[in-house]
Design a protein around this motif. Structure first.
Motif, short mmCIF file in Angstrom:
data_model
loop_
_atom_site.label_atom_id
_atom_site.label_comp_id
_atom_site.label_asym_id
_atom_site.label_seq_id
_atom_site.Cartn_x
_atom_site.Cartn_y
_atom_site.Cartn_z
N HIS A 79 11.03 8.23 75.99
CA HIS A 79 12.10 7.88 77.13
C HIS A 79 13.06 6.98 76.59
CE1 HIS A 79 9.69 9.54 80.50
NE2 HIS A 79 8.47 9.00 79.93
N LYS A 80 12.68 6.30 75.56
CA LYS A 80 14.01 5.42 75.06
C LYS A 80 15.04 6.18 74.54
CE LYS A 80 14.87 1.45 72.02
NZ LYS A 80 14.06 0.38 70.91
N THR A 81 14.47 7.38 73.53
CA THR A 81 15.39 8.14 73.03
C THR A 81 16.18 8.96 73.97
OG1 THR A 81 13.84 8.54 71.00
CG2 THR A 81 15.43 10.12 71.38
N LYS A 82 15.50 9.51 75.01
CA LYS A 82 16.11 10.21 75.94
C LYS A 82 17.33 9.45 76.61
CE LYS A 82 15.08 12.89 80.36
NZ LYS A 82 14.09 12.96 81.33
N ALA A 83 17.11 8.27 76.83
CA ALA A 83 18.12 7.36 77.70
C ALA A 83 19.53 7.45 76.70
CB ALA A 83 17.55 6.31 77.80
N PHE A 84 19.03 7.01 75.40
CA PHE A 84 19.83 6.87 74.08
C PHE A 84 20.79 8.19 73.87
CE2 PHE A 84 20.49 7.74 69.56
CZ PHE A 84 21.49 6.39 69.22
N MET A 85 20.10 9.39 74.00
CA MET A 85 20.92 10.48 74.00
C MET A 85 21.72 10.92 74.80
SD MET A 85 17.86 13.02 72.22
CE MET A 85 19.05 14.46 72.14
N LYS A 86 21.25 10.53 76.25
CA LYS A 86 22.13 10.73 77.50
C LYS A 86 23.30 10.04 77.32
CE LYS A 86 22.07 10.73 82.41
NZ LYS A 86 21.07 10.51 83.82
N ALA A 87 23.04 8.49 76.93
CA ALA A 87 24.16 7.73 76.99
C ALA A 87 25.36 8.18 75.81
CB ALA A 87 23.70 6.35 76.44
N HIS A 88 25.04 8.75 74.89
CA HIS A 88 25.79 9.27 73.88
C HIS A 88 26.37 10.58 73.74
CE1 HIS A 88 26.40 5.33 71.96
NE2 HIS A 88 25.16 5.21 72.11
N GLY A 89 25.85 11.35 74.82
CA GLY A 89 26.17 12.81 74.84
C GLY A 89 25.33 13.54 73.67
N MET A 90 24.46 13.33 73.29
CA MET A 90 23.82 13.93 72.25
C MET A 90 22.81 15.24 73.00
SD MET A 90 22.55 10.77 69.64
CE MET A 90 23.57 9.52 69.36
N GLN A 91 23.03 16.39 72.13
CA GLN A 91 22.38 17.54 72.87
C GLN A 91 21.17 18.18 71.90
OE1 GLN A 91 23.54 18.63 75.92
NE2 GLN A 91 24.47 16.85 75.69
N LEU A 92 21.04 17.37 70.72
CA LEU A 92 20.02 17.99 70.04
C LEU A 92 19.03 17.06 69.61
CD1 LEU A 92 18.67 20.30 68.46
CD2 LEU A 92 20.17 20.18 66.52
N PHE A 93 17.68 17.24 69.51
CA PHE A 93 16.73 16.13 69.00
C PHE A 93 15.93 16.99 68.21
CE2 PHE A 93 12.56 14.24 68.79
CZ PHE A 93 12.74 12.87 68.43
N THR A 94 15.67 16.31 66.89
CA THR A 94 14.69 16.92 65.94
C THR A 94 13.79 16.05 65.45
OG1 THR A 94 15.73 16.82 63.80
CG2 THR A 94 16.69 18.64 65.04
N GLU A 95 12.57 16.40 64.86
CA GLU A 95 11.59 15.47 64.12
C GLU A 95 10.76 16.10 63.19
OE1 GLU A 95 9.72 13.33 63.49
OE2 GLU A 95 10.00 11.37 64.82
N HIS A 96 10.05 15.39 62.37
CA HIS A 96 9.39 15.96 61.30
C HIS A 96 7.88 16.68 61.62
CE1 HIS A 96 11.91 12.86 59.81
NE2 HIS A 96 12.21 13.61 58.54
N LEU A 97 7.55 17.83 61.24
CA LEU A 97 6.29 18.33 61.32
C LEU A 97 5.39 17.43 60.37
CD1 LEU A 97 4.43 20.21 62.82
CD2 LEU A 97 5.17 21.96 60.98
N SER A 98 4.93 16.38 60.86
CA SER A 98 3.97 15.32 60.16
C SER A 98 3.32 14.37 61.18
CB SER A 98 4.88 14.83 59.04
OG SER A 98 5.87 13.74 59.64
N TRP A 99 2.66 13.49 60.27
CA TRP A 99 2.03 12.31 61.18
C TRP A 99 2.32 11.17 60.25
CZ3 TRP A 99 -2.45 9.43 60.03
CH2 TRP A 99 -3.31 9.77 59.09
N CYS A 100 2.62 9.88 61.06
CA CYS A 100 2.85 8.75 60.38
C CYS A 100 2.25 7.48 61.06
CB CYS A 100 4.38 8.47 60.30
SG CYS A 100 5.20 8.50 61.80
N SER A 101 1.27 7.66 61.83
CA SER A 101 0.88 6.60 62.67
C SER A 101 -0.57 6.83 63.14
CB SER A 101 1.67 5.95 63.80
OG SER A 101 1.82 7.08 64.70
N ASP A 102 -1.39 5.82 63.51
CA ASP A 102 -2.70 5.75 64.16
C ASP A 102 -2.71 4.89 65.02
OD1 ASP A 102 -5.29 6.52 65.07
OD2 ASP A 102 -6.02 6.36 63.15
#
Length: 280
Positions: A79-102
């Motif tokens: 949700h934080k990322t969504k608001a950030f992208m909207k505020a700056h007009g960003m149209q693409l989000f990508t992420e790694h196919l991995s895991w990094c937390s438990d």
């Protein structure tokens, strides 16, 4: 601010802000940022970012969503990322196919077992992320240094299966393919041909470090080597040269002029390749 994304781009680093303010080289069409490093910041950092997002397209590339992890998906970050992208007009989000937390973040991108169960688990979490962000996202093939036991398919087959099951997009990292091919002894072109390249929305190219024992480490801290450039051209020949492609350089930063030379190489290879419209 909703500008079309195309051409050759560069990772947005704080060390580059002042020279970029002086002059952005014409070959740089867009920039990339990690939301974890910029969302929610105020003061000078926020003003500097706004200065550029008002003038150039930006891609949002996540670092810590842990799409293959066992812990519940970090919906607060989404949700934080969504608001950030909207505020700056960003149209693409990508992420790694991995895991990094438990229970906490591990600060490393760890490989997911290449099993059908993991395909379904990870695809379900990608669908959840897409529902929150209200967009299809790009999933990046990651560099890995261990092979989890119990594999039921190759790494490339696993990436392809997740992308298709999640009905998401592919973020192709050619340096990661090369690094893994050297460390695990497989053919990089065979890997490339196994991927659903028609779904490619974004490409990364970067340099790496070679340990004394020959192990390759994906550091983003050196110049791109010739075999990786050749693999990038091979990818363009299969999917077209009109996929936006970013140069990653996170450490041992050279001058902006030196980085621009590599961004120009991306643009040259894009110009050599056919123009094809992807069917997402």
């Amino acid at each position: 601010m909703n500008r079309p994304l195309s051409g050759a781009g560069l990772g947005f680093r704080r060390e580059l802000i002042e020279p970029l303010k002086h002059s952005v080289p014409n070959v740089i069409d867009f920039f990339e940022v990690a939301p974890e490093n910029w969302a929610g910041l105020g003061g000078r950092s926020a003003k500097d970012l706004r200065h550029f997002t008002e003038r150039y397209p930006f891609v949002c590339h996540g670092l810590s969503l842990s799409l293959g992890g066992p812990a519940p998906l970090d919906t607060q970050l989404l949700h934080k990322t969504k608001a950030f992208m909207k505020a700056h007009g960003m149209q693409l989000f990508t992420e790694h196919l991995s895991w990094c937390s438990d229970e906490s973040h591990l600060y490393d991108l760890l490989p997911i077992p290449c099993t059908q169960e993991a395909v379904m688990w990870t695809a379900k979490r990608i669908k959840q992320a897409q529902d929150i962000l209200e967009m299809r996202i790009g999933i990046e093939n990651a560099s890995t240094y261990i092979a989890p036991p119990g594999a039921e398919m190759s790494e490339a087959e696993f990436v392809a299966a997740v992308v298709r099951e999640a009905d998401c997009l592919l973020h192709l990292d050619v340096n990661n393919i090369y690094v893994n091919s050297q460390n695990f002894g497989f053919d990089a072109l065979d890997y490339l041909n196994t991927l659903p390249l028609e779904r490619t929305c974004y490409v990364h190219v970067a340099g790496h470090y070679v340990e004394p024992d020959g192990l390759l480490i994906d550091t983003h801290g050196a110049e791109v080597v010739d075999p990786v450039w050749h693999l990038l051209l091979a990818a363009y020949e299969r999917m077209g040269g009109d996929v936006p492609t970013c140069l990653e350089r996170d450490f041992n930063l050279p001058s902006l002029n030196e980085l621009t030379v590599e961004v120009m190489q991306i643009a040259r290879l894009q110009a050599q390749a056919p123009r094809m419209k992807k069917v997402a």
